[in-house]
Design an enzyme around this catalytic site. Structure first.
Site, PDB file in Angstrom:
ATOM      1  N   HIS A  63       0.662  -1.057   0.067  1.00  0.00           N
ATOM      2  CA  HIS A  63      -0.074  -0.140   0.162  1.00  0.00           C
ATOM      3  C   HIS A  63       0.859   1.176   0.067  1.00  0.00           C
ATOM      4  O   HIS A  63       2.069   1.111   0.414  1.00  0.00           O
ATOM      5  CB  HIS A  63      -0.707   0.067   1.445  1.00  0.00           C
ATOM      6  CG  HIS A  63      -2.079  -0.966   1.177  1.00  0.00           C
ATOM      7  ND1 HIS A  63      -3.127  -1.138   2.137  1.00  0.00           N
ATOM      8  CD2 HIS A  63      -2.144  -2.173   0.455  1.00  0.00           C
ATOM      9  CE1 HIS A  63      -3.827  -2.000   2.077  1.00  0.00           C
ATOM     10  NE2 HIS A  63      -3.306  -2.779   0.774  1.00  0.00           N
ATOM     11  N   GLU A  65       1.013   3.970   1.946  1.00  0.00           N
ATOM     12  CA  GLU A  65       1.621   4.091   3.311  1.00  0.00           C
ATOM     13  C   GLU A  65       2.705   3.202   3.650  1.00  0.00           C
ATOM     14  O   GLU A  65       3.847   3.881   4.100  1.00  0.00           O
ATOM     15  CB  GLU A  65       0.383   4.062   4.410  1.00  0.00           C
ATOM     16  CG  GLU A  65      -0.958   4.893   3.979  1.00  0.00           C
ATOM     17  CD  GLU A  65      -1.853   3.942   3.522  1.00  0.00           C
ATOM     18  OE1 GLU A  65      -1.727   3.547   2.489  1.00  0.00           O
ATOM     19  OE2 GLU A  65      -3.082   4.043   3.840  1.00  0.00           O
ATOM     20  N   CYS A  93      -6.043   1.617   6.097  1.00  0.00           N
ATOM     21  CA  CYS A  93      -6.727   0.453   6.306  1.00  0.00           C
ATOM     22  C   CYS A  93      -6.303  -0.073   7.635  1.00  0.00           C
ATOM     23  O   CYS A  93      -5.083   0.511   8.210  1.00  0.00           O
ATOM     24  CB  CYS A  93      -6.553  -0.560   5.378  1.00  0.00           C
ATOM     25  SG  CYS A  93      -4.784  -1.174   5.069  1.00  0.00           S
ATOM     26  N   CYS A  96      -2.372  -0.665   7.589  1.00  0.00           N
ATOM     27  CA  CYS A  96      -1.552   0.472   7.379  1.00  0.00           C
ATOM     28  C   CYS A  96      -1.272   1.229   8.968  1.00  0.00           C
ATOM     29  O   CYS A  96      -0.425   1.745   9.398  1.00  0.00           O
ATOM     30  CB  CYS A  96      -1.805   1.404   6.376  1.00  0.00           C
ATOM     31  SG  CYS A  96      -1.653   0.806   4.707  1.00  0.00           S
TER      32      CYS A  96
END
Length: 170
Positions: A63, A65, A93, A96
């Site tokens: 992701h 992040e 999410c 993360c």
């Protein structure tokens, strides 16, 4: 209870860095990834950034992040990232948020809310509920409309492409 901080004098700076995160999201979109971008800032300098890459990297943890955090940790040669602010175009999410907390990031700024899997305020309140030994200063909804539109347009175009492709097979 959610402790999202209201916009204040730093909102112009927040918009500047969110603009950079949006550029990372656009780059991810061009690669066929869900358009989410993240920028990690310390002392008004980018120390890590990234765009979503799980498809291209064959990595469910890639992701935006996580990529930004990995880049910053490598650059600083430290797995802890205190005194930093993470800008991300979509509410993080659960995965993360775990990484953000473990890295000891000081502040999180996000653009669009994620009503399906947002772990900051939409579904969960990780990072502000004070249940863990580290919690964040959180500012939400920076350039929200732009961040949200980018995601909506991406998924609309993707559905249209898939529908056209299905029609071609008939």
């Amino acid at each position: 209870m959610q402790k999202t901080t209201p916009r204040n004098n730093s909102s112009k700076n927040d918009e500047k860095w969110m603009g950079r995160a949006l550029a990372m999201a656009l780059e991810a979109s061009r690669r066929g990834e869900v358009p989410v971008g993240a920028v990690l800032v310390m002392d008004d300098m980018i120390i890590g950034e990234g765009g979503n890459s799980p498809i291209g990297l064959h990595d469910p943890t890639a992701h935006a992040e996580i990529i930004a955090i990995r880049n910053a940790a490598a650059a600083l040669k430290n797995y802890r990232l205190p005194l930093t602010t993470l800008y991300v175009t979509l509410e993080p999410c659960i995965m993360c948020m775990g990484a953000i907390l473990h890295a000891r990031i000081d502040r999180l700024v996000y653009g669009a809310s994620d009503p399906k899997s947002g772990a900051v305020s939409s579904v969960y309140t990780i990072g502000s509920d004070e249940l863990l030994n580290h919690y964040l200063k959180i500012t939400g909804n920076i350039l929200e409309q732009t961040c949200s539109s980018l995601l909506k347009d991406f998924f609309r175009d993707r559905r249209k492409f898939q529908k056209n492709r299905a029609n071609d097979l008939i």
